[in-house]
Motif scaffolding. Sequence first.
Motif, PDB file in Angstrom:
ATOM      1  N   GLU A 157       1.302   6.617  -7.098  1.00  0.00           N
ATOM      2  CA  GLU A 157       0.524   7.626  -7.556  1.00  0.00           C
ATOM      3  C   GLU A 157       0.999   8.897  -7.050  1.00  0.00           C
ATOM      4  O   GLU A 157       0.848  10.007  -7.624  1.00  0.00           O
ATOM      5  CB  GLU A 157      -0.861   7.285  -6.599  1.00  0.00           C
ATOM      6  N   LEU A 195       2.655   1.861  -3.763  1.00  0.00           N
ATOM      7  CA  LEU A 195       1.279   2.289  -4.399  1.00  0.00           C
ATOM      8  C   LEU A 195       1.472   3.977  -4.340  1.00  0.00           C
ATOM      9  O   LEU A 195       0.647   4.468  -5.073  1.00  0.00           O
ATOM     10  CB  LEU A 195      -0.259   1.734  -4.295  1.00  0.00           C
ATOM     11  N   ASP A 234       0.794  -1.423   0.180  1.00  0.00           N
ATOM     12  CA  ASP A 234      -0.230   0.178  -0.363  1.00  0.00           C
ATOM     13  C   ASP A 234       0.424   1.518   0.375  1.00  0.00           C
ATOM     14  O   ASP A 234       0.547   2.221  -0.895  1.00  0.00           O
ATOM     15  CB  ASP A 234      -0.978   0.183   1.364  1.00  0.00           C
TER      16      ASP A 234
END
Length: 169
Positions: A119, A115, A112
């Motif tokens: 992003e 990620l 997470d």
Amino acid sequence: MATVAWEDEWELCNDDGFVYKRKKRRQESIAPAPAPDLEAEEKQRKERKKRTLTKLREQYQNEIDHWEFLSNTLRDIETRTLQQQPSSSLSSTQLPLLQLPTSESQCRSLVDDLLLQAEAHEAIIQDVSYLCDVAETMCKAQEDRLKQSFIDLPVWGSPGSLMASLSEE
């Protein structure tokens, strides 16, 4: 340059060994040119100077506005990036290389975090790409203005007359 009188209407001229004849110049009384209106000329000069400085100030102001826009956009990108990254996320320099997480929850949190970083990087790349597009547009506009200043020279005349003069030969 030595000049010798030759007949009534021609004179012989010797210009450093180059001898030629030319018509005599007549001394005609020319009416004195009217005295230039110094006050009007000064006023016109001041008006031209004022117009030029106003135009230059507008160009500089437009450029300053563009740079302020780019600066504010970059500042917005930085704040959004900082807001998107959670405080617990790991930077790429803080990632453990040899220690692999053993539990599934640790793997998920690491994924997470990675990620979120990806992003955030994607958002930064898009924003920088947008800034590059804006800068490229500004450069293209400046180049077009420069080209137009050469195209507007009175030497060229109209495109039709230019083409006609080129095709005559």
